[in-house]
Design a protein around this motif. Structure first.
Motif, PDB file in Angstrom:
ATOM      1  N   TRP A  61      61.700  40.277   9.694  1.00 33.72           N
ATOM      2  CA  TRP A  61      61.988  38.904   9.254  1.00 33.72           C
ATOM      3  C   TRP A  61      60.709  38.095   9.113  1.00 33.72           C
ATOM      4  O   TRP A  61      60.525  37.359   8.140  1.00 33.72           O
ATOM      5  CB  TRP A  61      62.917  38.233  10.269  1.00 33.72           C
ATOM      6  CG  TRP A  61      63.150  36.775   9.963  1.00 33.72           C
ATOM      7  CD1 TRP A  61      64.043  36.244   9.088  1.00 33.72           C
ATOM      8  CD2 TRP A  61      62.413  35.674  10.516  1.00 33.72           C
ATOM      9  NE1 TRP A  61      63.937  34.877   9.059  1.00 33.72           N
ATOM     10  CE2 TRP A  61      62.944  34.492   9.926  1.00 33.72           C
ATOM     11  CE3 TRP A  61      61.382  35.569  11.450  1.00 33.72           C
ATOM     12  CZ2 TRP A  61      62.457  33.240  10.254  1.00 33.72           C
ATOM     13  CZ3 TRP A  61      60.907  34.310  11.765  1.00 33.72           C
ATOM     14  CH2 TRP A  61      61.442  33.164  11.179  1.00 33.72           C
ATOM     15  N   PHE A  62      59.802  38.228  10.066  1.00 31.14           N
ATOM     16  CA  PHE A  62      58.561  37.457  10.021  1.00 31.14           C
ATOM     17  C   PHE A  62      57.685  37.894   8.850  1.00 31.14           C
ATOM     18  O   PHE A  62      57.105  37.063   8.151  1.00 31.14           O
ATOM     19  CB  PHE A  62      57.799  37.627  11.335  1.00 31.14           C
ATOM     20  CG  PHE A  62      56.519  36.848  11.406  1.00 31.14           C
ATOM     21  CD1 PHE A  62      56.533  35.499  11.701  1.00 31.14           C
ATOM     22  CD2 PHE A  62      55.296  37.457  11.157  1.00 31.14           C
ATOM     23  CE1 PHE A  62      55.351  34.758  11.763  1.00 31.14           C
ATOM     24  CE2 PHE A  62      54.112  36.740  11.216  1.00 31.14           C
ATOM     25  CZ  PHE A  62      54.146  35.381  11.515  1.00 31.14           C
TER      26      PHE A  62
ATOM     27  N   ALA B 273      59.200  36.642   5.557  1.00 27.83           N
ATOM     28  CA  ALA B 273      59.524  35.212   5.449  1.00 27.83           C
ATOM     29  C   ALA B 273      58.763  34.545   4.320  1.00 27.83           C
ATOM     30  O   ALA B 273      59.274  33.641   3.650  1.00 27.83           O
ATOM     31  CB  ALA B 273      59.228  34.505   6.779  1.00 27.83           C
ATOM     32  N   ASP B 274      57.520  34.994   4.095  1.00 29.92           N
ATOM     33  CA  ASP B 274      56.720  34.433   3.013  1.00 29.92           C
ATOM     34  C   ASP B 274      57.126  35.115   1.700  1.00 29.92           C
ATOM     35  O   ASP B 274      57.111  36.329   1.585  1.00 29.92           O
ATOM     36  CB  ASP B 274      55.226  34.679   3.292  1.00 29.92           C
ATOM     37  CG  ASP B 274      54.335  34.003   2.264  1.00 29.92           C
ATOM     38  OD1 ASP B 274      54.874  33.336   1.359  1.00 29.92           O
ATOM     39  OD2 ASP B 274      53.103  34.157   2.379  1.00 29.92           O
TER      40      ASP B 274
END
Length: 343
Positions: free
Chosen positions: A268-269, A272-273
């Motif tokens: 997810w991290f 995220a971008d």
């Protein structure tokens, strides 16, 4: 003599195959497009990522299975349990020598001018743990299974084995989290490279490579070391006498769950971008995550059980160097198919 040479040669061959399995899929897919006869799995980026990660996972799995089979076969023909430290030394030394010779050949052929000596040492150290270190653990796990005897001990219940499954999950999860340090650092950056508040190591390329290699080294050490420690504790604290089928299933389930639970927030991290890789591309790495963390963690736990058992039997006291010829031959298979089924 022939058996001793084979004991030395096979780990070296497996090490070379491991290097090839880790390096060839990315190189081949980076230089050549995916063959037209292979099915497409979305965009070109996703298709390449899926085949690259699948190739890495299958190659690693095959090499680990080969190392496991090597240890299993050796223990069926020799009493490796009495001299397991010698055998571990032989496998580790043969693998490390083959790896160092391979790396030296690549450096000589490709040239190493301008490369950082620190980064070179770091990369080699990470490879020593990731390849001969992990292969040695896999071979020792094979020795442990082949040396298992049905001693009539009671089978542990699922409730008794639950803590070991949870611990295996923690080991695998922490291992994957550490292994992902480089990717997380890149995703946290506001442009090219890692964030400015993190320590830098010269050029952007050197800094990124350093974080990737440090993470991989720490992750492999956590999985191998944590798994071995868990196996030893299972014997010394819980009285486990053999890596029974139920024990292996419990640790495998926990390790798989821990790997996936660690993968979710990291994925997810990283995604995220919007400018970063898509979720499908990141998800393509799941098979490789499972093999390199969960599978290796289970092998390390089984190897740890073997270490504690062999030490408890007082069979590690043979002195001398890692001489394969010092293993005691056995006249019959030290493990029966029935005993494996019973466990």
């Amino acid at each position: 003599m022939r058996r001793s040479v084979r004991t030395l040669l096979l780990p070296a061959v497996l090490t070379v195959l491991a290097v090839a399995s880790k390096s060839l899929p990315p190189i081949v897919l980076a230089r050549r497009p995916v063959p037209s006869w292979l099915p497409r799995l979305g965009s070109t980026e996703v298709t390449v990522a899926v085949y690259r990660e699948a190739g890495l996972a299958l190659g690693t799995l095959a090499v680990l299975a080969g190392a496991f089979a090597l240890g299993y076969r050796e223990a069926r023909h020799r009493d490796v349990g009495r001299t397991y430290l010698r055998y571990v030394g032989v496998v580790c030394a043969a693998g490390a020598t083959a790896l160092l010779l391979t790396v030296a050949g690549v450096l000589v052929a490709g040239g190493s001018s301008g490369s950082s000596p620190f980064l070179t040492v770091l990369v080699v150290a990470a490879m020593l743990v990731a390849i001969p270190g992990v292969l040695t653990v896999s071979a020792l796990a094979g020795v442990t299974f082949a040396s298992t005897r049905d001693d009539g001990s009671r089978t542990r219940s699922a409730r008794e084995l639950l803590p070991f499954g949870v611990a295996a999950g923690v080991v695998a999860g922490v291992g994957h989290a550490l292994d992902s340090v480089g990717g997380v650092a890149l995703a946290a950056g506001d442009g090219v490279g890692v964030p400015a508040w993190l320590p830098q190591f010269g050029t952007v390329g050197t800094t990124v490579t350093t974080y990737i290699q440090v993470g991989q080294l720490a992750g492999d050490l956590a999985v191998v070391g944590g798994g071995l420690a868990l196996g030893v504790l299972a014997v010394r604290r819980a009285g486990l006498t053999a890596p029974s089928r139920r024990f292996v299933v419990a640790t495998a389930t926990g390790a798989l769950g821990g790997s996936l639970l660690a993968w979710l927030p990291i994925a997810w991290f990283v995604t995220a971008d919007r400018a970063g890789p898509g979720l499908a591309t990141v998800a393509a790495a799941v098979p490789n995550v499972v093999v390199s963390t969960a599978f290796v963690a289970v092998l390390a736990v089984v190897a740890g059980v073997g270490v504690a058992r062999f030490e408890a039997d007082g069979s590690s006291g043979s002195s001398g160097g890692p001489d394969a010829a010092g293993f005691e031959a056995v006249t019959e298979t030290p493990v029966s198919e029935r005993s494996l089924r019973d466990h």
